[in-house]
Scaffold this active site. Structure first.
Site, PDB file in Angstrom:
ATOM      1  N   SER A 139       0.861  -1.199   0.000  1.00 28.95           N
ATOM      2  CA  SER A 139       0.000   0.000   0.000  1.00 28.95           C
ATOM      3  C   SER A 139       0.891   1.241   0.000  1.00 28.95           C
ATOM      4  O   SER A 139       2.034   1.203   0.488  1.00 28.95           O
ATOM      5  CB  SER A 139      -0.847  -0.009   1.276  1.00 28.95           C
ATOM      6  N   TYR A 153      -2.054  -0.445  10.295  1.00 28.11           N
ATOM      7  CA  TYR A 153      -2.259  -0.897   8.912  1.00 28.11           C
ATOM      8  C   TYR A 153      -1.013  -0.589   8.069  1.00 28.11           C
ATOM      9  O   TYR A 153      -0.484  -1.466   7.380  1.00 28.11           O
ATOM     10  CB  TYR A 153      -3.497  -0.204   8.320  1.00 28.11           C
TER      11      TYR A 153
HETATM   12  N1  LIG Z   1      -8.666  -0.232  -1.671  1.00 28.85           N
HETATM   13  C1  LIG Z   1      -7.569   0.473  -1.442  1.00 28.85           C
HETATM   14  O1  LIG Z   1      -7.576   1.717  -1.455  1.00 28.85           O
HETATM   15  C2  LIG Z   1      -6.280  -0.242  -1.129  1.00 28.85           C
HETATM   16  C3  LIG Z   1      -5.093   0.501  -1.125  1.00 28.85           C
HETATM   17  C4  LIG Z   1      -3.901  -0.133  -0.831  1.00 28.85           C
HETATM   18  C5  LIG Z   1      -3.885  -1.492  -0.568  1.00 28.85           C
HETATM   19  N2  LIG Z   1      -5.063  -2.205  -0.586  1.00 28.85           N
HETATM   20  C6  LIG Z   1      -4.988  -3.629  -0.277  1.00 28.85           C
HETATM   21  O2  LIG Z   1      -5.665  -4.370  -1.269  1.00 28.85           O
HETATM   22  C7  LIG Z   1      -6.092  -5.613  -0.719  1.00 28.85           C
HETATM   23  C8  LIG Z   1      -7.541  -5.847  -1.103  1.00 28.85           C
HETATM   24  O3  LIG Z   1      -8.351  -4.863  -0.496  1.00 28.85           O
HETATM   25  P1  LIG Z   1      -9.678  -4.262  -1.148  1.00 28.85           P
HETATM   26  O4  LIG Z   1      -9.504  -2.807  -1.239  1.00 28.85           O
HETATM   27  O5  LIG Z   1     -10.048  -5.020  -2.352  1.00 28.85           O
HETATM   28  O6  LIG Z   1     -10.725  -4.512   0.055  1.00 28.85           O
HETATM   29  P2  LIG Z   1     -11.954  -5.506   0.242  1.00 28.85           P
HETATM   30  O7  LIG Z   1     -12.972  -5.303  -0.828  1.00 28.85           O
HETATM   31  O8  LIG Z   1     -12.381  -5.328   1.649  1.00 28.85           O
HETATM   32  O9  LIG Z   1     -11.308  -6.950   0.029  1.00 28.85           O
HETATM   33  C9  LIG Z   1     -10.574  -7.598   1.012  1.00 28.85           C
HETATM   34  C10 LIG Z   1     -10.504  -9.071   0.652  1.00 28.85           C
HETATM   35  O10 LIG Z   1      -9.680  -9.725   1.635  1.00 28.85           O
HETATM   36  C11 LIG Z   1     -10.364 -10.854   2.100  1.00 28.85           C
HETATM   37  N3  LIG Z   1     -10.006 -11.171   3.476  1.00 28.85           N
HETATM   38  C12 LIG Z   1     -10.010 -10.367   4.565  1.00 28.85           C
HETATM   39  N4  LIG Z   1      -9.674 -11.052   5.663  1.00 28.85           N
HETATM   40  C13 LIG Z   1      -9.475 -12.342   5.263  1.00 28.85           C
HETATM   41  C14 LIG Z   1      -9.146 -13.545   5.936  1.00 28.85           C
HETATM   42  N5  LIG Z   1      -8.950 -13.591   7.264  1.00 28.85           N
HETATM   43  N6  LIG Z   1      -9.014 -14.679   5.203  1.00 28.85           N
HETATM   44  C15 LIG Z   1      -9.214 -14.650   3.868  1.00 28.85           C
HETATM   45  N7  LIG Z   1      -9.536 -13.563   3.175  1.00 28.85           N
HETATM   46  C16 LIG Z   1      -9.675 -12.415   3.864  1.00 28.85           C
HETATM   47  C17 LIG Z   1     -11.851 -10.540   1.973  1.00 28.85           C
HETATM   48  O11 LIG Z   1     -12.591 -11.745   1.784  1.00 28.85           O
HETATM   49  P3  LIG Z   1     -13.534 -12.455   2.879  1.00 28.85           P
HETATM   50  O12 LIG Z   1     -14.050 -11.381   3.795  1.00 28.85           O
HETATM   51  O13 LIG Z   1     -14.596 -13.101   2.045  1.00 28.85           O
HETATM   52  O14 LIG Z   1     -12.651 -13.455   3.557  1.00 28.85           O
HETATM   53  C18 LIG Z   1     -11.879  -9.731   0.672  1.00 28.85           C
HETATM   54  O15 LIG Z   1     -12.000 -10.580  -0.431  1.00 28.85           O
HETATM   55  C19 LIG Z   1      -5.857  -5.513   0.796  1.00 28.85           C
HETATM   56  O16 LIG Z   1      -4.665  -6.191   1.132  1.00 28.85           O
HETATM   57  C20 LIG Z   1      -5.693  -4.025   1.025  1.00 28.85           C
HETATM   58  O17 LIG Z   1      -4.927  -3.733   2.159  1.00 28.85           O
HETATM   59  C21 LIG Z   1      -6.257  -1.612  -0.867  1.00 28.85           C
END
Ligand SMILES: NC(=O)c1ccc[n+]([C@@H]2O[C@H](COP(=O)([O-])OP(=O)(O)OC[C@H]3O[C@@H](n4cnc5c(N)ncnc54)[C@H](OP(=O)(O)O)[C@@H]3O)[C@@H](O)[C@H]2O)c1
Length: 247
Positions: A139, A153
């Site tokens: 991130s 985080y």
């Molecule tokens: N969106 C942003 O602005 C942003 C920026 C930088 C980095 N990121 C990173 O991108 C990645 C994806 O995030 P997103 O933005 O797409 O958010 P999101 O829509 O909340 O997706 C998070 C995913 O992680 C899974 N997850 C969470 N805890 C888990 C667990 N214990 N076991 C298995 N799966 C788990 C969730 O699936 P289930 O709940 O079904 O398990 C979901 O599919 C993350 O690592 C986040 O830190 C996002």
């Protein structure tokens, strides 16, 4: 033969978005997360729309034994895993010293220790194959220490970036590639309800840019490149008071 991409956290957000992008490019998909119903719906969508093979499995990445079992089972199902994207993550942090250790601990556990388990399981398979592409989703909050809800985080994401670089150093003379991705703000469930985020892009745009970058197999990438590549460099040297404004 079509290549296979394994994506953790594929039930929503950029995990599901990248699955769509890679399916469109003709990759087979190994998708996992805790919410299996969502994965089954995504599987049906991708198979009917793009004619690729998709296998969905339940995985809680904080169940470390299950991480190894599920990754090995995917490897057996497909024969080869060409790419593993360590994407599962949570954004549940709270301000430090305000009685929320449990939330911050579980954020670091899911985002860092579980990422280590996923990297271990992936690299074990890649070493046996003598090939593979490990992708770790860090991130922009990993650039510097972050205030407010982003402190634990950001630390977990800095940890993940250091972990990926260490694995890259370890595997430098092998055919195994390691990519670290630094996404900027992408509007997904992780930041649902948050007011306007600096330079945010929607899920579809973010996922398209992510998949395009990942396919180039770079050492690292800031996504979207503009403004995050120059901002990332600036964040490393600017006074903390100014960096704070991005949190
Ligand atoms: N969106 C942003 O602005 C942003 C920026 C930088 C980095 N990121 C990173 O991108 C990645 C994806 O995030 P997103 O933005 O797409 O958010 P999101 O829509 O909340 O997706 C998070 C995913 O992680 C899974 N997850 C969470 N805890 C888990 C667990 N214990 N076991 C298995 N799966 C788990 C969730 O699936 P289930 O709940 O079904 O398990 C979901 O599919 C993350 O690592 C986040 O830190 C996002």
């Amino acid at each position: 033969m079509a290549k296979t991409v394994l994506i953790t956290g594929a039930s929503s957000g950029i995990g599901a978005g990248m699955a769509r992008e890679f399916a469109q490019k003709g990759y087979n998909l190994a998708i996992c997360a805790r919410r299996i119903e969502r994965l089954e719906t995504l599987k049906q969508e991708l198979e009917s729309q793009y004619g690729v093979k998709v296998i969905a499995k339940t995985l809680d990445v904080t169940n470390y034994e299950q991480v190894f079992e599920v990754f090995r089972a995917f490897k057996n199902d497909f024969g080869t895993l060409d790419r593993v994207i360590v994407n599962a993550g949570v954004g549940e942090g709270r301000r430090i010293g305000k009685g929320n250790f449990e939330i911050n601990r579980s954020t670091v556990e899911t985002n860092f220790i579980s990422a280590l388990a996923q990297c271990e399981a992936a690299v074990e398979i890649f070493r046996a194959q003598n090939s593979g592409h490990l992708v770790v989703i860090s991130s922009m909050s990993a650039m510097r220490g972050m205030p407010k809800h982003l402190t634990a985080y950001g630390a977990s994401k800095a940890g993940v970036a250091a972990l990926a670089e260490g694995i890259r150093a370890e595997l430098i003379d092998t055919p195994i590639k390691v990519t670290t991705i630094f996404p900027g703000y992408i509007r997904t469930e992780i930041n649902e309800g948050a007011k306007k985020l600096p330079f945010e892009v929607d899920e579809k745009t973010g996922s398209r840019l992510l998949a395009a970058e990942i396919d180039k197999e770079p050492v690292k990438a800031y996504v979207p490149k503009w403004p995050w590549l120059p901002l990332g460099l600036a964040m490393k040297v600017l006074p903390l008071r100014i960096v704070n404004k991005l949190g």
